[in-house]
Every structure is written in structure tokens, then in C-alpha cells.
Enzyme design. Structure first.
Site, PDB file in Angstrom:
ATOM      1  N   ASP A 129      -2.922   1.028   7.816  1.00  0.00           N
ATOM      2  CA  ASP A 129      -1.633   1.697   7.562  1.00  0.00           C
ATOM      3  C   ASP A 129      -0.574   1.273   8.573  1.00  0.00           C
ATOM      4  O   ASP A 129       0.348   2.035   8.877  1.00  0.00           O
ATOM      5  CB  ASP A 129      -1.816   3.223   7.611  1.00  0.00           C
ATOM      6  CG  ASP A 129      -2.846   3.695   6.602  1.00  0.00           C
ATOM      7  OD1 ASP A 129      -3.604   4.623   6.930  1.00  0.00           O
ATOM      8  OD2 ASP A 129      -2.902   3.107   5.503  1.00  0.00           O
ATOM      9  N   ASN A 141       0.860  -1.186   0.000  1.00  0.00           N
ATOM     10  CA  ASN A 141       0.000   0.000   0.000  1.00  0.00           C
ATOM     11  C   ASN A 141       0.890   1.227   0.000  1.00  0.00           C
ATOM     12  O   ASN A 141       1.966   1.237   0.624  1.00  0.00           O
ATOM     13  CB  ASN A 141      -0.894   0.019   1.239  1.00  0.00           C
ATOM     14  CG  ASN A 141      -1.815   1.236   1.267  1.00  0.00           C
ATOM     15  OD1 ASN A 141      -2.500   1.535   0.297  1.00  0.00           O
ATOM     16  ND2 ASN A 141      -1.810   1.958   2.380  1.00  0.00           N
ATOM     17  N   SER A 151       4.809   6.844   2.249  1.00  0.00           N
ATOM     18  CA  SER A 151       5.387   5.551   2.632  1.00  0.00           C
ATOM     19  C   SER A 151       4.768   4.430   1.803  1.00  0.00           C
ATOM     20  O   SER A 151       3.568   4.480   1.497  1.00  0.00           O
ATOM     21  CB  SER A 151       5.110   5.251   4.118  1.00  0.00           C
ATOM     22  OG  SER A 151       5.583   6.275   4.960  1.00  0.00           O
ATOM     23  N   HIS A 156       0.872   5.182   1.159  1.00  0.00           N
ATOM     24  CA  HIS A 156       0.128   6.034   2.078  1.00  0.00           C
ATOM     25  C   HIS A 156       0.815   7.394   2.144  1.00  0.00           C
ATOM     26  O   HIS A 156       2.052   7.453   2.268  1.00  0.00           O
ATOM     27  CB  HIS A 156       0.086   5.386   3.474  1.00  0.00           C
ATOM     28  CG  HIS A 156      -0.601   6.219   4.502  1.00  0.00           C
ATOM     29  ND1 HIS A 156      -1.967   6.331   4.558  1.00  0.00           N
ATOM     30  CD2 HIS A 156      -0.110   6.984   5.502  1.00  0.00           C
ATOM     31  CE1 HIS A 156      -2.291   7.142   5.554  1.00  0.00           C
ATOM     32  NE2 HIS A 156      -1.180   7.551   6.140  1.00  0.00           N
TER      33      HIS A 156
HETATM   34  C1  GRF Z   1      -2.617   9.069  -2.985  1.00  0.00           C
HETATM   35  O1  GRF Z   1      -2.252  10.242  -2.286  1.00  0.00           O
HETATM   36  C2  GRF Z   1      -2.391   7.880  -2.097  1.00  0.00           C
HETATM   37  O2  GRF Z   1      -1.259   8.013  -1.257  1.00  0.00           O
HETATM   38  C3  GRF Z   1      -3.650   7.882  -1.274  1.00  0.00           C
HETATM   39  O3  GRF Z   1      -4.685   8.244  -2.186  1.00  0.00           O
HETATM   40  C4  GRF Z   1      -4.127   9.020  -3.225  1.00  0.00           C
HETATM   41  C5  GRF Z   1      -4.454   8.321  -4.509  1.00  0.00           C
HETATM   42  O4  GRF Z   1      -4.128   9.108  -5.578  1.00  0.00           O
HETATM   43  N1  GRF Z   1      -3.890   6.597  -0.687  1.00  0.00           N
HETATM   44  P1  GRF Z   1      -4.268   8.458  -7.043  1.00  0.00           P
HETATM   45  O5  GRF Z   1      -5.668   7.879  -7.137  1.00  0.00           O
HETATM   46  O6  GRF Z   1      -3.224   7.412  -7.164  1.00  0.00           O
HETATM   47  O7  GRF Z   1      -4.051   9.625  -7.971  1.00  0.00           O
END
Ligand code: GRF
Length: 222
Positions: A150, A112, A141, A114
Site C-alpha cells: 500500500d 490498487n 485511496s 485501498h
Molecule cells: C475493498 O474494501 C477494498 O478496498 C479492499 O477489499 C475490499 C474488497 O471489496 N482491498 P470487494 O471484493 O471489491 O467487494
């Protein structure tokens, strides 16, 4: 043993899919020895699905409201994911918490990304919280997924300085811009078999990492 075929990657996404696009580009350029073989979402309107379809990749959405429980939804989603026989699963902007029944079966093979420097700022609205806390450094991360939100072992991070005048949008944009090379560089190491999870400890080339890998300005790991 050297792999004869590219690593099969399933991606879960709920939103715009810019991280998915980074993975698609990374596979196309050969930076990642992998291929995205399916994109799955909890939101039928997610732009990430359109990106997948545009690339000729299986794109499937299931509506959580159609299922009696979170575990029932997860089970149905992962049954669909199984149809593309992935080697790893990458959550790239997937906004639902996955339960133990599916997560445990993918330990060490589900990642994942985050938007915070974990373990700080788990959960949502990380940029607002970073600014409210007066943090001078923020970032993103990539971690192995466990049933703890997370909370899985962190593999790699990218740091971003917080400017005093930063708006939430400006900070979010700067973090997102570092997420893309961070995710590509980390997935590339996983697909090369160089990153493994051994008894909850992240290892690089078989050696336990004392701290997460740090992405340098040149998008390589320092
Ligand atoms: C990213 O900031 C990711 O870290 C978070 O959601 C956002 C997704 O952006 N979990 P995208 O859909 O990849 O443009």
C-alpha cells in the site's frame, strides 16, 4: 494519439468483487474507455470469479498452496494474466502482497484500491484501526502498485466522515460505497491516458499532482 481500441483491463480480486462489478458497469456504460478482459484470484471460491463468469469474462484462480514460494505463485499468476494481453492491471480487493519481480514489470500500469486515506492505515483492518484511533475522517485511496505494501504513489482519494457512534460495519459500508465511484473515475482517467506515472510522480495531463485527486460528492474529481 487517440486509441482505436478500448484499454484491456485485467482485474485481481480475492473477495466479493463489488469493486470489480463497479468496473464492469463503468466499462459497459462507456464511463471507462476500457474492457475487463480477465479476472484472476488466489481464492477459487471468490465471488468475484462468479461475477466475471456471469459477464462472459475469463476467470481464473490459482491456489498459493500449490507453489513453492510467493514469487513462484506470482510468476504463475502473471503468466496466466499475460494470456489475455492486458494494458493495465487493477487490484480490486486482492489480498496478497505482490513481489518485485512481477510488480516492477507493471510500474505505472498496475493500480490498487485501498480502504484508507494513504499513507495512513496501510495494511489490513483499516476501519477497526480508524475507529480505535478516534479518526474523524477516513476513506479510500487508489494508488499505483509498488512492492511496498500500500506504499505506491497515490492517484486519488475519497473522504468519509467518521461518526462517533459508527460501528465497524457501518463505517466499512460507507467507505465501500465511495470506493466504487472512486475506482471508476480513476480508472477512467488512466484509460483515457490522462493519468501517468513519471519518475514516481503522478501526473494529470502531464502536470505533476501536488496532492491526490479528491472525489467530490457528485463522483467527479474536485
Ligand atoms: C475493498 O474494501 C477494498 O478496498 C479492499 O477489499 C475490499 C474488497 O471489496 N482491498 P470487494 O471484493 O471489491 O467487494
Amino acid at each position: 494519439m487517440a486509441r482505436s481500441t478500448a484499454v484491456r483491463i485485467a482485474v485481481l480480486a480475492s473477495g466479493q468483487g463489488s469493486n470489480l462489478q463497479a468496473l464492469l458497469d463503468g466499462c459497459a456504460s462507456g464511463r471507462i474507455d476500457g474492457a475487463v478482459v480477465g479476472v484472476f484470484s488466489d481464492r477459487p471460491q471468490a465471488k468475484a470469479l462468479a461475477r466475471a463468469r456471469g459477464a462472459g469474462i475469463v476467470a481464473t484462480a490459482l491456489a498459493p498452496a500449490a507453489f513453492a514460494s510467493r514469487d513462484a505463485f506470482d510468476a504463475a499468476l502473471f503468466a496466466r494474466i499475460a494470456t489475455v494481453a492486458p494494458d493495465i492491471v487493477v487490484c480490486a480487493g486482492y489480498l496478497r502482497l505482490l513481489g518485485s519481480p512481477v510488480v516492477d514489470g507493471w510500474r505505472g500500469r498496475m493500480l490498487n484500491i485501498h480502504p484508507s486515506l494513504l499513507p495512513a492505515l496501510k495494511g489490513l483492518r483499516t476501519h477497526v484501526r480508524a475507529l480505535a484511533a478516534g479518526m474523524s475522517t477516513h476513506g479510500a485511496s487508489v494508488h499505483f502498485v509498488t512492492a511496498d505494501l500500500d506504499g505506491g504513489p497515490v492517484i486519488a482519494q475519497a473522504r468519509v466522515d467518521v461518526a462517533p457512534a459508527d460501528s465497524v460495519d457501518a463505517l466499512a459500508a460507507r467507505v465501500l460505497a465511495r470506493e466504487h465511484p472512486l475506482l471508476v473515475a480513476t480508472v477512467a482517467l488512466v484509460c483515457a491516458g490522462r493519468i501517468t506515472l513519471r519518475e514516481e510522480v503522478v501526473c494529470l495531463d502531464g502536470h505533476p499532482l501536488r496532492r491526490p485527486l479528491q472525489l467530490a460528492a457528485n463522483d467527479a474529481f474536485a
